[in-house]
Design an enzyme around this catalytic site. Structure first.
Site, PDB file in Angstrom:
ATOM      1  N   ASP A  19      12.721  -2.523  -0.520  1.00 48.43           N
ATOM      2  CA  ASP A  19      13.710  -2.547  -1.235  1.00 48.43           C
ATOM      3  C   ASP A  19      13.808  -3.759  -2.179  1.00 48.43           C
ATOM      4  O   ASP A  19      14.885  -4.268  -2.806  1.00 48.43           O
ATOM      5  CB  ASP A  19      15.280  -2.739  -0.676  1.00 48.43           C
ATOM      6  CG  ASP A  19      15.108  -1.021   0.087  1.00 48.43           C
ATOM      7  OD1 ASP A  19      14.296  -0.214   0.058  1.00 48.43           O
ATOM      8  OD2 ASP A  19      16.192  -1.221   0.995  1.00 48.43           O
TER       9      ASP A  19
ATOM     10  N   LYS B   7       0.596  -4.908   9.069  1.00 51.21           N
ATOM     11  CA  LYS B   7       1.892  -4.421   8.190  1.00 51.21           C
ATOM     12  C   LYS B   7       2.721  -3.683   9.465  1.00 51.21           C
ATOM     13  O   LYS B   7       2.111  -2.660   9.903  1.00 51.21           O
ATOM     14  CB  LYS B   7       1.780  -3.548   7.137  1.00 51.21           C
ATOM     15  CG  LYS B   7       2.876  -3.179   6.541  1.00 51.21           C
ATOM     16  CD  LYS B   7       2.206  -3.003   4.935  1.00 51.21           C
ATOM     17  CE  LYS B   7       3.741  -2.262   4.223  1.00 51.21           C
ATOM     18  NZ  LYS B   7       4.014  -0.888   4.701  1.00 51.21           N
TER      19      LYS B   7
ATOM     20  N   GLY C 183       6.601  -2.240  -3.478  1.00 47.25           N
ATOM     21  CA  GLY C 183       6.056  -1.069  -3.377  1.00 47.25           C
ATOM     22  C   GLY C 183       6.518  -0.173  -4.595  1.00 47.25           C
ATOM     23  O   GLY C 183       6.164  -0.030  -5.761  1.00 47.25           O
ATOM     24  N   ARG C 184       7.633   0.521  -4.542  1.00 52.67           N
ATOM     25  CA  ARG C 184       8.136   1.675  -5.304  1.00 52.67           C
ATOM     26  C   ARG C 184       8.699   1.054  -6.428  1.00 52.67           C
ATOM     27  O   ARG C 184       8.441   1.669  -7.496  1.00 52.67           O
ATOM     28  CB  ARG C 184       9.254   2.336  -4.476  1.00 52.67           C
ATOM     29  CG  ARG C 184       8.728   3.252  -3.538  1.00 52.67           C
ATOM     30  CD  ARG C 184       9.696   3.981  -2.269  1.00 52.67           C
ATOM     31  NE  ARG C 184      10.468   2.864  -1.867  1.00 52.67           N
ATOM     32  CZ  ARG C 184      11.680   2.722  -1.002  1.00 52.67           C
ATOM     33  NH1 ARG C 184      12.316   3.931  -1.031  1.00 52.67           N
ATOM     34  NH2 ARG C 184      11.959   1.842  -0.474  1.00 52.67           N
TER      35      ARG C 184
ATOM     36  N   PRO D 261       0.861  -1.262  -0.155  1.00 52.77           N
ATOM     37  CA  PRO D 261       0.066   0.189  -0.109  1.00 52.77           C
ATOM     38  C   PRO D 261       0.822   1.306   0.103  1.00 52.77           C
ATOM     39  O   PRO D 261       1.941   1.327   0.690  1.00 52.77           O
ATOM     40  CB  PRO D 261      -0.865  -0.070   1.325  1.00 52.77           C
ATOM     41  CG  PRO D 261      -0.036  -1.196   2.143  1.00 52.77           C
ATOM     42  CD  PRO D 261       0.945  -1.848   1.407  1.00 52.77           C
TER      43      PRO D 261
ATOM     44  N   ASN E 264       9.013  -7.278   2.845  1.00 54.42           N
ATOM     45  CA  ASN E 264       8.928  -6.102   2.292  1.00 54.42           C
ATOM     46  C   ASN E 264       9.997  -5.130   2.585  1.00 54.42           C
ATOM     47  O   ASN E 264      10.651  -5.044   3.588  1.00 54.42           O
ATOM     48  CB  ASN E 264       7.488  -5.295   2.780  1.00 54.42           C
ATOM     49  CG  ASN E 264       7.563  -3.753   2.383  1.00 54.42           C
ATOM     50  OD1 ASN E 264       7.380  -2.828   3.015  1.00 54.42           O
ATOM     51  ND2 ASN E 264       7.234  -3.670   0.983  1.00 54.42           N
TER      52      ASN E 264
ATOM     53  N   CYS F 101       3.885   2.869   8.954  1.00 54.84           N
ATOM     54  CA  CYS F 101       4.014   4.105   8.419  1.00 54.84           C
ATOM     55  C   CYS F 101       4.933   4.818   9.153  1.00 54.84           C
ATOM     56  O   CYS F 101       4.328   4.804  10.505  1.00 54.84           O
ATOM     57  CB  CYS F 101       2.581   4.756   8.251  1.00 54.84           C
ATOM     58  SG  CYS F 101       2.621   6.339   7.639  1.00 54.84           S
TER      59      CYS F 101
ATOM     60  N   GLN G 142      -6.758  -0.893   4.085  1.00 54.39           N
ATOM     61  CA  GLN G 142      -6.025  -0.686   5.163  1.00 54.39           C
ATOM     62  C   GLN G 142      -6.481   0.372   6.139  1.00 54.39           C
ATOM     63  O   GLN G 142      -6.846   1.592   5.556  1.00 54.39           O
ATOM     64  CB  GLN G 142      -4.599  -0.289   4.561  1.00 54.39           C
ATOM     65  CG  GLN G 142      -3.440  -0.221   5.800  1.00 54.39           C
ATOM     66  CD  GLN G 142      -2.135   0.260   5.433  1.00 54.39           C
ATOM     67  OE1 GLN G 142      -1.980   1.255   4.939  1.00 54.39           O
ATOM     68  NE2 GLN G 142      -1.261  -0.530   5.657  1.00 54.39           N
TER      69      GLN G 142
ATOM     70  N   ALA H 190       0.217   5.413  -0.017  1.00 56.85           N
ATOM     71  CA  ALA H 190      -0.862   6.606  -0.125  1.00 56.85           C
ATOM     72  C   ALA H 190      -0.035   7.290  -1.231  1.00 56.85           C
ATOM     73  O   ALA H 190       1.118   7.884  -1.360  1.00 56.85           O
ATOM     74  CB  ALA H 190      -0.681   7.337   1.266  1.00 56.85           C
TER      75      ALA H 190
END
Ligand SMILES: Cc1cc2nc3c(=O)[nH]c(=O)nc-3n(C[C@H](O)[C@H](O)[C@H](O)COP(=O)(O)O)c2cc1C
Length: 332
Positions: free
Chosen positions: A202, A139, A224-225, A16, A200, A100, A70, A18
């Site tokens: 990198d 998470k 993610g990224r 996830p 999770n 987060c 989430q 944002a």
């Protein structure tokens, strides 16, 4: 990997994010084989859900199952209410954000700041699990700071509370996004608890994803990224997992011309979802990420940013060279 009644089709999940993993992007990544795609976090304070931003974040129309919402917050009753309301509105899995680095959500400790208070973590998890009859996942980061790594303690609390899967971002809260993420903590947790564990942080290539799955024994990886501008990374991970002969292939390095169809469809879904004005703005961000994969696209990116409307943005995409429909057909 199984979460409640859902047997996931694959071992690579979309993280996830944002401002990134809106419904169009989640659907795109699912089409490319992401086994799960949670919504961007929504605050547990339901009084704030009337805003357009929150309404969009809670919109899962047309998404493949399971719909994961989430929630973030630091107050057990409020979190339980938020879970209940989302379940009633069609959520099929509730994911709790304790990963987060933002210190506060609604003036209360929330996200990974909660990791410093295991008793409160337990209260929140128990309240949310009790409130709904759908699976609840969690998470986390590996701890508050390098000196206070308590992910294993939190994992046990989570398992005892009835959490059905745990994603571990391999950094502490204090690390923000600095340094390299580690996955040894996720590996250790995997040996100590029975619930599915997701690593999770990198994970930027299919090769790395497969290596982490093999080395750590975790059930899945969360990306993610690296999915920004290359949503096809999920298909690549799945190919590498399912086909040992796929190891030499690298679908991520596809030609810009080949991704034209994907970008066009993505942009159109953004215009539909956000409307023209906001859609054009959001499209700029994603287009920049697509270009990032390819050398010599600075001019194109600049021109795209200056394009004022959907028509001129799409015309730039259409001018990108030959059609690479095969990729999309394969992924459909
Ligand atoms: C722009 C951005 C927004 C994020 N928003 C969220 C969020 O809403 N909820 C969450 O649990 N994590 C969020 N994260 C953290 C990611 O889910 C993930 O844990 C982190 O980016 C590390 O994974 P990666 O290296 O694959 O990107 C966000 C990260 C980024 C970069």
């Amino acid at each position: 990997m199984r979460i409640g009644r859902f047997e996931l089709k694959g071992r690579a999940l979309l993280a996830p994010m944002a401002g990134v993993t809106d419904r169009p992007f989640r659907m795109l990544c699912r089409r490319f084989g992401a086994a799960l795609a949670a919504s961007e976090m929504v605050t547990s304070d339901a009084r704030l859900w009337h805003t357009q931003k929150s309404r969009r974040r809670l919109d899962h129309a047309g998404e493949p199952q399971p719909h994961v919402v989430q929630i973030a917050g630091g107050e057990p009753t409020m979190m339980a209410d938020a879970a209940r309301l989302n379940a009633a509105a069609g959520a099929e899995i509730i994911d709790i954000n304790m990963g987060c680095p933002a210190k506060k959500v609604c003036n209360r400790a929330a996200g990974s700041a909660l990791l410093r208070d295991p008793a409160l973590v337990a209260d929140i998890l128990e309240a949310v699990v009790k409130a709904v009859d759908i699976p609840v996942t969690l998470k986390i980061r590996t701890g508050w700071s390098p000196d206070e790594r308590n992910a294993l303690v939190v994992a046990r609390i989570a398992e005892d509370a009835g959490i059905q899967a745990l994603a571990v971002h391999g950094r502490t809260r204090a690390c923000h996004f600095q340094g390299a993420a580690e996955h040894d903590t996720a590996a250790e947790i995997k040996t100590r608890v029975k619930i599915p564990i997701v690593a999770n942080g990198d994970i930027t290539t299919a090769r790395a994803a497969v290596e982490i799955l093999q080395r750590t024994g975790v059930d899945a990886v969360m990306i993610g990224r690296a999915a920004q501008g290359q949503p096809w990374i999920f298909r690549e991970v799945n190919s590498h997992i399912n086909d040992e002969h796929a190891a030499g292939k690298n679908f991520s390095r596809i030609d810009l011309a080949e991704v034209r169809v994907i970008i066009r469809a993505h942009l159109e879904s953004l215009y539909d979802f956000y409307g023209e004005e906001t859609g054009v703005r959001v499209a700029r961000k994603h287009f920049g990420w697509y270009c990032r994969q390819h050398p010599d696209t600075d001019d194109l990116r600049r021109t795209f940013v200056a394009a004022p409307d959907t028509g001129s943005q799409l015309a730039l995409v259409d001018a990108l060279g030959g059609v690479g429909a095969a990729l999309v057909e394969q992924a459909a």
